[in-house]
Every structure is written in structure tokens, then in C-alpha cells.
Design an enzyme around this catalytic site. Structure first.
Site, PDB file in Angstrom:
ATOM      1  N   ASP A   1      45.104   0.103 -10.821  1.00  0.00           N
ATOM      2  CA  ASP A   1      43.995   0.475 -11.696  1.00  0.00           C
ATOM      3  C   ASP A   1      44.090  -0.393 -12.948  1.00  0.00           C
ATOM      4  OD1 ASP A   1      44.015   2.514  -9.756  1.00  0.00           O
ATOM      5  OD2 ASP A   1      43.243   3.999 -11.170  1.00  0.00           O
TER       6      ASP A   1
ATOM      7  N   LYS B   1      35.674   2.077 -11.729  1.00  0.00           N
ATOM      8  CA  LYS B   1      36.166   3.351 -12.258  1.00  0.00           C
ATOM      9  C   LYS B   1      35.620   3.537 -13.663  1.00  0.00           C
ATOM     10  CE  LYS B   1      40.651   5.475 -13.476  1.00  0.00           C
ATOM     11  NZ  LYS B   1      42.123   5.307 -13.370  1.00  0.00           N
TER      12      LYS B   1
ATOM     13  N   LYS C   1      35.111   5.620  -8.798  1.00  0.00           N
ATOM     14  CA  LYS C   1      36.050   6.646  -9.245  1.00  0.00           C
ATOM     15  C   LYS C   1      35.670   7.138 -10.632  1.00  0.00           C
ATOM     16  CE  LYS C   1      40.931   7.491 -10.345  1.00  0.00           C
ATOM     17  NZ  LYS C   1      42.311   6.934 -10.338  1.00  0.00           N
TER      18      LYS C   1
END
Length: 334
Positions: A166, A234, A270
């Protein structure tokens, strides 16, 4: 380490009309249709009022669990805390062996070996019922570090066994219009996700939407991340507010839908931060199903970054199983 802009995917080059330099990126991103904020928020509000059939509640609760990234990202994290996190990931409800596992545990890079060791044989693909290890990288959460440090951070986590990275984008560079710099950094981090055996860790690109100020910027950043090769986009680090919102997530889902229609490639989404109740999580399930299709409701295409969400989902699941359940705790009943 340098990745030339010519290494961009054929899909990106085709959509941009050339290699992704500052000129082509600016022309493409600023040529996107502007976001109708009122219309977007109305669509999100409408999806948020959809109800779910009583018979679907158990399915929805279990589905939410299988899409959660259980997270500990604190300066005081210890190997013992990570082991406890993994135990919760593997057995969310210790009293109910039918309760599914979460998708992943998300930790800082130096905690990856502890997570991998604690998972043991259960370390694997969440689409197959196992639990993956995600690591935040690239000077999370600020992103304020040199590219060399970001790449080393990523490569070390992957070498330690991380299945997912991430990363955070350089929001300052993006807001200053330095799109090629942001594109190249994402592409180079993507390259650093590659393992010696030729496989790659999945790359989630964190936009930190709360710092991007406008829906138009969120849309442009989403497209930039997808063009550069991100496997997921995300919303947030969870360290700033606002974090995930339904309108922002809807906008990002519309981007991956349009990318899929243009290229045939699936990219995940996400939402992270601020999703705390099962009732709210169901709104996201509905939004995914209505925007990109139910096919996206699987771990390699959709995740919740919301550790506190799990506790409420387990509470609602227990209420449903024992009959001490009220629809008002969850979602409107058809």
C-alpha cells in the site's frame, strides 16, 4: 533505479495518445469530463438507501468479513501485537468456527516477517480463503521521502514476504501539477514489487482523497494511478480526515469501470478509514454491485480498510444467529 516512461503499458500509451510525459498526462487528465458534485452525491445517497432482503443479511455480513484488511499501523506495534492481529484475522469469532477469515493483515514493513510467521500455512490468497500480508510503504502516511528510500522500503517488504504493498502518492507533487513525477513514482514502485521468481506483489495506490480538495482532483488522481499500473486505488491512509466517503468511493469505482471498458483490465478499489458499522459497509457493497458489478465483490478487487468495522459485523452476525436481531441495527428490510 530508473524506469523510463516508455515502459508504460500499451493501454496507457493508447489512451494518452503518446508516452506519459507531462504534456500528454496534462492533456488527458484535464480533458476528462468534470465531476458534477451534486449529481455524484445524489447517486451515492440513492445507493445508500437501497435495502437488502432479510435472506441476504447473513451473506452480506460474511462477505464484508472476507473483504476486510485488518490493520495495525502504530508506532508502538510489537511482534506480540501483530500475532494477536493475525489470530483475530484467522478466527474473527473464536466461538464460531463457521465465521470466515478476513482478507489480509496490514502492517508496517518491519512487521511483515512477524505476520508471515504467525500466519504459517494460512498465509496465501484470500480468494482461496487464506490471509495475505499487506505492508504500507513509501514513507507512509506522508510520502515525504526520496524515491530511493521509497523503493528500498517497498523492495524490503516484498522480500520479507508481503503479498500487497500500500503506497502513498506524493500529494504535493500532484497538486502542483507534476503528473509525470507522480506517474513515474507509481510505475517505479510497481517495478519494485516484482519478486525474483517473476511474480509481483499487488500494488494499492493510496490517493489520500481528503487532501486532494475536489472531486475533479480525485478523478484525475484515480486515472493517473490506473494509467501508471496500480492494481488497486485506495481512498486514504486512515490518518487524515475526511477519509473514505461513499461519493468518493463511487467516483473511484466509476473510474475503474471506465478503465475496464476501455482496456479489459480489472482494477480494485479500497475505501479506507471511517467505515465503522455493518450498515455502512452494506452501502458500499451495494455501490460496488451497482457500479462495476457483483464480480468486483471478491478480495482481489475490493477491500475495506476498516479494522473497527469487524467488531460491529461480528455483533450483527451474532444477533442474526441467535435471533436477538433488529433490522434497525443493520439495514432496511425489504
Amino acid at each position: 533505479m530508473t524506469v523510463e516512461i516508455q515502459s508504460a503499458s500499451e493501454h496507457a500509451v493508447a489512451l494518452l495518445g503518446g508516452v506519459p510525459d507531462d504534456t500528454t498526462l496534462r492533456r488527458y487528465l484535464h480533458g476528462l469530463p468534470g465531476v458534477d458534485a451534486v449529481g455524484l452525491e445524489q447517486r451515492a445517497a440513492g445507493l445508500g438507501t437501497r435495502s437488502i432482503k432479510t435472506t441476504s443479511k447473513a451473506w452480506a455480513l460474511d462477505k464484508i468479513i472476507t473483504l476486510i484488511d485488518l490493520t495495525t499501523l502504530e508506532g508502538a506495534d510489537t511482534p506480540g501485537k501483530v500475532r494477536s492481529l493475525v489470530a483475530k484475522a484467522l478466527h474473527p469469532d473464536a466461538g464460531d468456527p463457521t465465521c470466515p477469515r478476513v482478507a489480509a493483515v496490514c502492517v508496517y514493513g518491519d512487521m511483515v516477517p512477524d505476520a508471515v510467521a504467525a500466519l504459517g500455512a494460512a498465509h496465501g490468497d484470500p480468494d482461496d480463503g487464506d490471509v495475505s500480508v499487506a505492508a504500507v510503504a513509501t514513507a507512509f502516511p506522508s510520502g515525504r521521502a526520496s524515491l530511493q528510500i521509497k523503493l528500498a522500503d517497498t523492495a524490503e517488504a516484498v522480500a520479507s514476504g508481503a503479498d500487497e504493498i500500500d503506497m502513498v502518492i506524493d500529494r504535493g507533487a500532484f497538486l502542483a501539477g507534476r503528473y509525470r513525477l507522480v506517474f513515474d513514482q507509481i510505475a517505479q514502485v510497481k517495478a519494485a514489487c516484482r519478486r525474483d521468481d517473476g511474480t509481483s506483489a499487488s500494488l494499492k495506490v493510496i490517493l489520500e482523497t481528503g487532501e486532494l480538495n475536489t472531486y475533479d482532483n480525485i478523478k484525475r488522481a484515480s486515472w493517473l494511478a490506473v494509467l501508471a499500473g496500480g492494481d488497486f486505488i485506495k481512498t486514504s491512509t486512515g490518518k487524515t480526515q475526511p477519509a473514505a466517503t461513499l461519493p468518493t468511493t463511487l467516483l473511484m469505482l466509476e473510474v475503474v469501470r471506465d478503465w475496464y471498458r476501455a482496456t479489459g483490465q480489472q482494477v480494485g478499489v479500497k475505501p479506507a478509514g471511517g467505515i465503522r458499522t455493518a450498515k455502512d459497509a452494506v452501502k458500499y457493497l451495494v455501490t460496488v454491485a451497482e457500479t462495476v458489478g457483483e464480480e468486483w465483490l471478491q478480495p482481489h478487487l475490493f477491500r475495506f480498510g476498516a479494522s473497527s468495522l469487524l467488531n460491529d459485523v461480528l455483533l450483527q452476525r451474532q444477533k442474526l444467529a441467535t435471533g436477538h436481531y433488529t433490522g434497525a441495527d443493520y439495514v432496511t428490510i425489504d
